[in-house]
Write a protein that holds these residues in place. Structure first.
Motif, mmCIF file in Angstrom:
data_model
loop_
_atom_site.group_PDB
_atom_site.id
_atom_site.type_symbol
_atom_site.label_atom_id
_atom_site.label_comp_id
_atom_site.label_asym_id
_atom_site.label_seq_id
_atom_site.Cartn_x
_atom_site.Cartn_y
_atom_site.Cartn_z
ATOM 1 N N PHE A 255 16.008 -3.337 34.790
ATOM 2 C CA PHE A 255 15.181 -2.128 34.792
ATOM 3 C C PHE A 255 14.326 -2.036 33.537
ATOM 4 C CE2 PHE A 255 18.660 -0.148 37.628
ATOM 5 C CZ PHE A 255 18.112 -0.776 38.728
ATOM 6 N N ASN A 256 14.853 -2.471 32.393
ATOM 7 C CA ASN A 256 14.040 -2.469 31.179
ATOM 8 C C ASN A 256 12.865 -3.434 31.289
ATOM 9 O OD1 ASN A 256 14.974 -0.686 28.913
ATOM 10 N ND2 ASN A 256 16.923 -1.650 29.409
ATOM 11 N N ILE A 257 13.123 -4.605 31.847
ATOM 12 C CA ILE A 257 12.052 -5.595 31.976
ATOM 13 C C ILE A 257 11.031 -5.132 33.008
ATOM 14 C CG2 ILE A 257 11.552 -7.976 32.644
ATOM 15 C CD1 ILE A 257 12.860 -7.515 29.837
ATOM 16 N N GLU B 6 12.628 4.255 26.811
ATOM 17 C CA GLU B 6 12.338 5.663 26.551
ATOM 18 C C GLU B 6 11.050 6.101 27.236
ATOM 19 O OE1 GLU B 6 12.618 9.434 25.469
ATOM 20 O OE2 GLU B 6 14.184 7.925 25.180
ATOM 21 N N TYR B 7 10.132 5.152 27.428
ATOM 22 C CA TYR B 7 8.853 5.481 28.061
ATOM 23 C C TYR B 7 8.763 4.923 29.483
ATOM 24 C CZ TYR B 7 7.581 7.244 23.551
ATOM 25 O OH TYR B 7 7.564 7.988 22.401
ATOM 26 N N ALA B 8 9.896 4.909 30.165
ATOM 27 C CA ALA B 8 9.906 4.446 31.560
ATOM 28 C C ALA B 8 8.996 5.306 32.428
ATOM 29 C CB ALA B 8 11.332 4.474 32.107
ATOM 30 N N ILE B 9 8.951 6.603 32.170
ATOM 31 C CA ILE B 9 8.086 7.497 32.945
ATOM 32 C C ILE B 9 6.631 7.104 32.761
ATOM 33 C CG2 ILE B 9 7.231 9.873 33.129
ATOM 34 C CD1 ILE B 9 10.081 10.785 32.363
ATOM 35 N N THR C 138 13.365 10.508 36.851
ATOM 36 C CA THR C 138 13.704 10.206 35.456
ATOM 37 C C THR C 138 13.489 11.419 34.567
ATOM 38 O OG1 THR C 138 13.033 7.902 35.826
ATOM 39 C CG2 THR C 138 13.264 8.624 33.544
ATOM 40 N N LEU C 139 12.431 12.176 34.830
ATOM 41 C CA LEU C 139 12.157 13.385 34.046
ATOM 42 C C LEU C 139 13.307 14.381 34.184
ATOM 43 C CD1 LEU C 139 9.715 14.665 32.377
ATOM 44 C CD2 LEU C 139 9.343 16.031 34.430
ATOM 45 N N ILE D 275 8.471 -3.035 31.302
ATOM 46 C CA ILE D 275 7.461 -3.849 30.628
ATOM 47 C C ILE D 275 6.490 -4.416 31.651
ATOM 48 C CG2 ILE D 275 7.108 -6.038 29.427
ATOM 49 C CD1 ILE D 275 7.933 -3.962 27.551
ATOM 50 N N GLY D 276 7.018 -4.938 32.753
ATOM 51 C CA GLY D 276 6.153 -5.514 33.774
ATOM 52 C C GLY D 276 5.164 -4.500 34.319
ATOM 53 N N ARG D 277 5.629 -3.268 34.520
ATOM 54 C CA ARG D 277 4.735 -2.220 35.031
ATOM 55 C C ARG D 277 3.631 -1.924 34.037
ATOM 56 N NH1 ARG D 277 10.223 0.780 36.923
ATOM 57 N NH2 ARG D 277 10.358 -0.252 38.958
ATOM 58 N N PHE D 278 3.990 -1.821 32.790
ATOM 59 C CA PHE D 278 2.995 -1.503 31.770
ATOM 60 C C PHE D 278 1.978 -2.637 31.613
ATOM 61 C CE2 PHE D 278 1.634 -1.625 27.309
ATOM 62 C CZ PHE D 278 0.943 -0.435 27.278
#
Length: 599
Positions: free
Chosen positions: A256-258, A355-358, A420-421, A261-264
């Motif tokens: 989920f963390n990766i 922390e900035y998944a949203i 997530t929010l 990054i992939g989304r961003f």
């Protein structure tokens, strides 16, 4: 281990100052030089080989990846201690944006440097990092990320690939398959997810040479034809226990963390393609004549170019604002300390990004849909020629479609944003419900309009009203639906879109305010252009906010309650209208004159 600051999602309950956000106007000379070096590599190595790359020439792609590695283009996210150059996230974002012009080759690079390499950067042991990262940074080995399976796409944790510890305790034996794996045809190192004993979701580093591992045939795709996409098969593949990445049973933390990054990074790639499309479309519009005049002289064509530029301006503002968030949190968490704390720093970096998944999900959704809209208009401006393969806009159109599926579909990301929010709010990380409750008295009272005397004061007011609208709708949804809210996907989708529009509006506003204050060093004409684009974008985004709010209210209320809520919404939406036709003509004139994206 010091915790990261809890800032993700706060934009919806707090206001920011222009000087607090990172924008492209803040790029340093070093960052611009790095981007220029990437452009020169594309011109010298990629453009002459474009046709061969698109024909899926493995040997050529690998050769070019290694050349990119020699120039440092593959090691931007790898710490210096392991052979990379360890750049900040704003710099790596600019690099991803620049590389987007390489089409399929850019995807090969992105899959390698992002989701392929970063799991080891963030979660690898010192031994794993020393063994793999120098080769990955130089391009002497290529990486791939292997999560999707035939029966589990968006449901990543539903994977059926299994791993069982051997009797001597030295290996995990993998069995199963993976699907749609980018770089599979030529990768050397694979980040593979499997369930230990059929239950514990775990990440492994698998090498191509391991017995029992095989790669299936290339998929025949609609777009991104020059990238390799194959299935993988594991038949009793012995993976050394030393190649477990992270902890057994904790693979979801890595996955989920990766994906964040992939989304961003996908958003940055969409930005690069949007800018290229504007160049192609504006240049074509200036040369193509109909009825004795260039088609760029016709207002409806000009309006399309203006809309394309405005969408791209909004996307660019969102992306670099988010990159700045991540960099700030990395600095504050000590994630970029010296080599003695490199392993701890990697974990901190992953948590800072989480922390900035949203924001990563919002960028992914907005970017993929903005590019689709931009390139669709690019094809339309080209007319019949836009449908012909010899024109690159045709390829960008086909290539863009996958972005709404990659890195979690846009539907899944829309579910994650409000979900997530709410989780952050329930944990006490975000005063969301308190803000919504304190707003009630204000909503039922009078809301006199300010005088809007200052530049962009109307846009600032509208952003504030958009936040109130989200809080009002969100608070009502929680009140009416309670725990059932997570099952009401249509309402969640509305909440997600309200957040996306609000974040985009505020990002554009803050950037333009910063430019107007002279912080970014823009001249008066450029500042005026930024202000014009902000006026148009905020007004049109607010129209979307109003429509979304009505959709949600109609689902949540009935009768007199609905009428009362609609009257409150009407008060929130009040503000003088701008002449968007005139503003778009002004913006279009700049695009047509320069034949590229302007700000």
């Amino acid at each position: 281990m010091t915790d990261t600051k809890r800032f993700g999602g706060r934009f919806i309950v707090e206001d920011s100052k222009p000087e607090s956000v990172v924008t492209p106007e803040d790029f340093t000379d070093e960052q611009r030089m790095m981007s220029l070096a990437a452009e020169q590599f594309l011109e010298a190595e990629i453009e002459p080989n474009d046709a061969a790359i698109e024909a899926l020439n493995y040997e050529l792609t690998v050769e070019l990846l290694r050349k990119a590695g020699e120039l440092g283009l593959l090691g931007a996210d790898v710490p210096e201690a392991y052979g990379g150059i360890g750049l900040d996230k704003v710099s790596t974002t600019l690099l991803a944006e620049t590389m987007a012009r390489a089409s399929s080759f850019a995807l090969s690079v992105g899959a390698h440097t992002g989701i392929g390499t970063l799991p080891i950067v963030f979660f690898g042991t010192p031994e794993q990092k020393r063994k793999y990262l120098p080769d990955l940074a130089m391009g002497t080995k290529i990486a791939a990320y292997c999560l999707t399976e035939p029966a589990s796409g968006s449901d990543a944790l539903g994977a059926r690939t299994t791993a069982k510890l051997s009797e001597d305790g030295k290996h995990y034996v993998l069995n199963g398959s993976k699907l749609y794996i980018t770089n599979a045809g030529f990768a050397d190192v694979f980040i593979v997810y499997a369930k230990v004993d059929g239950e514990k979701f775990t990440a492994f580093i698998v090498e191509r040479s391991m017995p029992g591992f095989s790669v299936g045939p290339e998929e025949h795709k609609m777009g991104i034809k020059g990238s390799s996409t194959c299935p993988l098969f594991f038949e009793d593949v012995p993976v050394p226990v030393e190649n477990v990445l992270g902890e057994v049973g904790k693979g979801h933390h890595i996955a989920f963390n990766i994906l964040n990054i992939g989304r961003f990074k996908l958003g940055a790639a969409c930005l690069g393609s949007s800018k290229e499309t504007i160049e192609l479309a504006s240049a074509y519009a200036n040369t193509r004549k109909q009825f004795g005049k260039p088609i760029s002289s016709y207002p409806l064509i000009a309006a399309k170019l203006a809309d394309m530029n405005i969408r791209t301006f909004a996307l660019e503002s969102m992306i670099y604002r988010t990159a700045g968030f991540i960099d700030e949190t990395l600095r504050d968490s000590g994630a970029e300390e010296a080599e003695s704390t490199a392993e701890e720093a990697g974990m901190r970096a992953a948590r800072a990004i989480a922390e900035y998944a949203i924001e990563c999900s919002m960028v992914k959704v907005f970017a993929s849909e903005a590019l689709d809209a931009v390139v669709d208009e690019g094809v339309q401006i080209h007319g019949g020629y836009g449908y012909i393969r010899e024109y690159k806009v045709e390829r960008i159109y086909r290539d863009s479609r996958i972005n709404r599926i990659f890195e979690g579909t846009n539907e899944i990301n829309r579910m994650l944003i409000p979900g997530t929010l709410l989780k952050k709010a329930m944990k006490g990380d975000l005063p969301l419900l308190q803000k919504a409750q304190s707003l009630q008295a204000e909503l039922i009272g009078p809301m006199p309009l300010p005088d809007f005397a200052e530049p962009l004061s109307k846009e600032a007011y509208r952003v504030a009203q958009a936040k109130k609208t989200f809080l009002a709708i969100g608070g009502l949804a929680v009140q009416k639906l309670g725990l059932r809210l997570e099952e009401e996907q249509e309402v969640l989708c509305v909440l997600a879109d309200l957040m996306i529009q609000t974040f985009a509006m505020e990002s554009v506003l803050l950037r333009s305010q910063k430019i107007l204050q002279g912080i970014g060093g823009k001249n008066g004409e450029q500042a005026g252009l930024a202000a014009a684009m902000t006026e148009v974008f905020v007004q049109e985004a607010m129209e979307k906010v109003e429509s979304l709010a009505k959709t949600a209210l109609s689902a949540l209320e009935r009768g007199d309650g609905l009428q009362m809520q609609l009257s409150v919404l009407k008060k929130l939406m009040r503000a003088p209208l701008a002449d968007t036709i005139a503003l778009k003509r002004e913006i279009a004139a700049r695009v047509i004159r320069s034949e590229h994206y302007v700000v």
